[in-house]
Design a protein around this motif. Structure first.
Motif, PDB file in Angstrom:
ATOM      1  N   VAL A 152      50.035  29.799  12.219  1.00  0.00           N
ATOM      2  CA  VAL A 152      48.709  30.424  12.255  1.00  0.00           C
ATOM      3  C   VAL A 152      48.835  31.937  12.051  1.00  0.00           C
ATOM      4  O   VAL A 152      49.570  32.609  12.782  1.00  0.00           O
ATOM      5  CB  VAL A 152      48.006  30.134  13.599  1.00  0.00           C
ATOM      6  N   GLN A 174      52.241  27.276   6.987  1.00  0.00           N
ATOM      7  CA  GLN A 174      51.086  26.677   7.655  1.00  0.00           C
ATOM      8  C   GLN A 174      51.226  25.159   7.762  1.00  0.00           C
ATOM      9  O   GLN A 174      51.157  24.456   6.763  1.00  0.00           O
ATOM     10  CB  GLN A 174      49.803  27.032   6.905  1.00  0.00           C
ATOM     11  N   SER A 175      51.429  24.695   8.988  1.00  0.00           N
ATOM     12  CA  SER A 175      51.481  23.268   9.351  1.00  0.00           C
ATOM     13  C   SER A 175      52.804  22.627   8.952  1.00  0.00           C
ATOM     14  O   SER A 175      53.663  23.246   8.321  1.00  0.00           O
ATOM     15  CB  SER A 175      50.324  22.481   8.736  1.00  0.00           C
ATOM     16  N   ILE A 279      47.713  24.431  13.663  1.00  0.00           N
ATOM     17  CA  ILE A 279      46.737  23.846  12.736  1.00  0.00           C
ATOM     18  C   ILE A 279      46.805  22.346  12.984  1.00  0.00           C
ATOM     19  O   ILE A 279      47.754  21.689  12.554  1.00  0.00           O
ATOM     20  CB  ILE A 279      47.061  24.192  11.272  1.00  0.00           C
ATOM     21  N   GLY A 300      44.501  27.744  15.275  1.00  0.00           N
ATOM     22  CA  GLY A 300      44.555  27.413  13.860  1.00  0.00           C
ATOM     23  C   GLY A 300      43.469  26.479  13.375  1.00  0.00           C
ATOM     24  O   GLY A 300      43.449  26.161  12.176  1.00  0.00           O
ATOM     25  N   GLU A 303      41.709  27.661  10.385  1.00  0.00           N
ATOM     26  CA  GLU A 303      42.399  27.718   9.098  1.00  0.00           C
ATOM     27  C   GLU A 303      42.274  26.426   8.301  1.00  0.00           C
ATOM     28  O   GLU A 303      42.582  26.400   7.116  1.00  0.00           O
ATOM     29  CB  GLU A 303      43.864  28.091   9.313  1.00  0.00           C
ATOM     30  N   ILE A 304      41.814  25.365   8.952  1.00  0.00           N
ATOM     31  CA  ILE A 304      41.549  24.117   8.231  1.00  0.00           C
ATOM     32  C   ILE A 304      40.057  23.797   8.212  1.00  0.00           C
ATOM     33  O   ILE A 304      39.546  23.259   7.234  1.00  0.00           O
ATOM     34  CB  ILE A 304      42.363  22.928   8.828  1.00  0.00           C
TER      35      ILE A 304
END
Length: 374
Positions: A152, A174-175, A279, A300, A303-304
């Motif tokens: 994140v 990310q993820s 995330i 996070g 962010e999705i």
């Protein structure tokens, strides 16, 4: 190269990090996994990985229990003498890095999938944890042989702002990624029938199970159905929980490994979490299948879940009523399911495809092998 991966339990490693394990195996590394024993430990052993068991007491702040965990990791590091250790959760990051410093391991990779409860300030317990963990992070990040991998952007910026990043090298990946061949976009959207709303998560207060019940109670006589999936927290009495589901006409499916088929039956997935999430993988998986997302605005999730693009982000204050309003909007305008669903798929294809994520880890390990390999 000898590599040790350290994760909180077998379930977490099996469901989130198998693509990374396959990558490391393809690179012909000698891999050991340290984890807390659970039902998925045998799955990992069956795949041929060397397993070492450590009890992390993940919910405990008891100093004696935590010292025992640290000593257990230390003994394994001394025995195996790895070139690289890769820690995947907060306790493994802290304890594992301390052990790695003591044993002078060449390279340390620390993943920060989310700040969880460690940096919450809504309870005295969390404020105390914030003070202690801040000191620990400053200590463990005091050398340049540490690579800090964040999911994140907000967490990375927080570590830099609070000077917790130290001399470590910050990286944003990310993820842990989602396989888009497995999680495919649905063929049809529900344009007329009952709106199917679900929550797929560990079922506890921090994740917002009480909020989900509240929403279901207020909408039980309207054009909505509700589904819960996940393992119930041990603090809850199962009979009372089941009775609560029956009262509110909630279908409880328990823990399931068949998430794809469940997501394809849901129109909207909600995550009213109180935790500083990474995330959440379930939100990425849901978006990949075209499910509309609604979540709290912590960590996070933002962010999705892109507000009014593939769903809605809501504040924790009066969150149940906010989610109810969003569900009512979707219920009255089913075209939103189509636009939000397709937009969500596009977001995942751009940012969270497993191939993109694993390629970044592959590049990282290629760099580490050049620098620390023998």
């Amino acid at each position: 190269m000898k590599i040790i991966l350290v994760g909180i339990n077998g379930w977490y490693i099996y469901h989130f990090w198998m693509p990374l394990l396959r990558l490391l195996r393809e690179k012909k590394y000698n891999i050991t996994i340290i984890l807390e024993n659970d039902a998925f430990t045998e799955n990992l052993e069956g795949l041929g990985f060397n397993i070492q068991i450590v009890n992390f007491n993940s919910q405990s702040i008891n100093p004696i229990k935590n010292l025992v965990s640290l000593i257990s990791i230390l003994r394994i590091y001394i025995s195996i003498k790895p070139d690289i250790v890769h820690h995947l959760n907060p306790k493994p990051v802290i304890f594992g890095t301390i052990a790695a410093k003591i044993t002078q391991i060449n390279c340390i990779v620390n993943n920060y999938p989310g700040l969880g409860n460690l940096f919450r300030k809504d309870r005295i317990k969390f404020r105390l944890l914030f003070f202690i963990t801040s000191l620990l992070y400053k200590f463990i990040n005091s050398k340049k042989n540490i690579y800090s991998v964040f999911q994140v952007k907000e967490d990375l910026n927080f570590f830099i702002q609070k000077k917790l990043i130290g001399k470590s090298y910050p990286i944003l990946i990310q993820s842990s990624g989602v396989d888009l061949n497995e999680f495919k976009i649905r063929k049809n959207f529900n344009m007329k029938g009952t709106l199917n709303v679900g929550m797929i998560s560990r079922l506890n207060y921090d994740k917002g199970i009480d909020i989900f019940f509240n929403i279901a109670r207020k909408l039980e006589k309207k054009n909505f159905s509700f589904t819960l999936v996940g393992q119930l927290d041990s603090k809850f009495e199962f009979k009372k929980f089941k009775d609560e589901c029956l009262k509110k006409n909630i279908k409880y499916l328990g823990f399931s490994s068949n998430i794809v088929s469940i997501l394809n039956e849901l129109d909207v997935i909600i995550l009213p979490t109180r935790r500083l999430e990474g995330i959440p993988k379930i939100l990425i998986e849901a978006a990949a299948t075209g499910t509309t997302l609604i979540s709290s605005n912590l960590g996070g999730c933002k962010e999705i879940v892109l507000n009014e693009k593939n769903g809605y982000i809501v504040d924790l204050k009066d969150i149940a009523n906010q989610i109810i309003k969003k569900l009512d909007i979707i219920n009255k305008n089913r075209n939103l399911l189509v636009s939000y669903g397709n937009n969500g798929r596009a977001v995942v294809e751009k940012n969270f495809d497993i191939d993109i994520v694993i390629n970044k880890y592959s590049n990282l390990y290629d760099e580490l092998e050049k620098k620390y390999g023998q």
